[in-house]
Enzyme design. Structure first.
Site, PDB file in Angstrom:
ATOM      1  CB  CYS A  87      -0.921  -0.012   1.213  1.00 30.11           C
ATOM      2  SG  CYS A  87      -0.051  -0.185   2.770  1.00 30.11           S
ATOM      3  NE  ARG A 227       1.030 -10.479  13.890  1.00 31.57           N
ATOM      4  CZ  ARG A 227       0.479 -11.010  12.802  1.00 31.57           C
ATOM      5  NH1 ARG A 227      -0.352 -12.028  12.918  1.00 31.57           N
ATOM      6  NH2 ARG A 227       0.757 -10.520  11.614  1.00 31.57           N
ATOM      7  N   GLY A 228       1.152  -9.920  21.023  1.00 28.19           N
ATOM      8  CA  GLY A 228       0.664 -10.519  22.263  1.00 28.19           C
ATOM      9  C   GLY A 228       1.725 -11.276  23.029  1.00 28.19           C
TER      10      GLY A 228
END
Length: 268
Positions: A87, A227-228
């Protein structure tokens, strides 16, 4: 979850001393930081002192940069362009071969993996544009005192350029900083970090094989999937040490592997 608004993106023309570099899809926040960061990452400036003025002209959607010294646009445009993936698609003038000529990182800073996981969680809570729209990338730096500065954009490359620009403008020492990003660490992302001199890069998602190879060559630590309760240390520069329980690297990489290992928080 209901979002207040959609993420913004605008086609903005970057002009340097009258030369049009390209039109970039950008979020119209911290554009001056982006200009400094992009020009530094691409080797068009070496420090903040090289820029005299940055002005955004709303009517023509042009970000006009005036350099202190003459700018050889023809020399720049003679180099092959490489279009970035993902993107907010951008353009870089550095190939992987060029990046291998960057100085190797010498920092002796060390961090426990649990610290990066903690800061990644804080980063998520400080990403105001993402929390508002659900569609933004972010990049942040963490200094030696644990203080965090965040920049956001529709494109992951742009967000990293914005935070690098902040660092360049404020003359920060890269060896004392951690760079975190929400985006995939590709070779172009790695090259931006390497050009400034970051020793540790962390991401909530993956790093590409080419990026990891470059990171190993340039002695940069890359940590992915923050992540976590888990993370992946892709490299072995020794700057991030695991204080978590380690599981088999084959779970992520298969039989071949690329030198990383999965780490998870130990359960009581």
């Amino acid at each position: 979850m209901n979002r207040k608004s959609c993420p913004d993106e605008y086609p903005i023309n970057l002009s340097v001393n009258g030369y049009e570099i390209a039109v970039f899809q950008l979020t119209k926040s911290d554009l001056e930081d982006w200009a400094y960061g992009y020009l530094f990452s691409e080797g068009m400036i070496e420090s903040a002192d090289d820029i005299e003025e940055v002005a955004f002209h709303e009517g023509t959607a042009t970000l006009q940069v005036t350099l202190a010294n003459p700018f050889d646009g023809e020399k720049l445009f003679s180099k092959k362009k490489h279009y970035t993936a993902g993107c907010g698609r951008g353009v870089t003038f550095f190939s992987m071969t060029d990046v291998k000529q960057f100085e190797k990182i010498r920092s002796n800073q060390r961090y426990p993996l649990s610290y990066l996981l903690k800061k990644r969680a804080e980063f998520a809570q400080c990403s105001t544009l993402y929390l508002e729209t659900g569609g933004m990338h972010g990049a942040c730096i963490i200094d030696a005192e644990g203080l965090m500065t965040v920049r956001e954009d529709i494109g992951r490359h742009n967000a990293v350029d914005k935070i690098i620009g902040f660092c360049v403008r404020n003359r920060l020492n890269p060896e004392k900083l951690i760079l975190l990003t929400t985006g995939r660490v590709s070779y172009e992302m790695l090259s931006k970090a390497a050009k400034f001199g970051f020793a540790v890069i962390g991401s909530r998602t993956a790093a590409t094989k080419q990026a990891v190879q470059l990171a190993k060559y340039l002695n940069i630590e890359v940590v992915g999937y923050l992540r976590g309760k888990m993370a992946v240390i892709y490299t072995s520069a020794g700057r991030v040490h695991s204080d978590l329980r380690e599981t088999a690297a084959a779970e992520v990489y298969g039989e071949e592997g690329i030198g990383g290992a999965v780490h998870q928080l130990a359960l009581d």
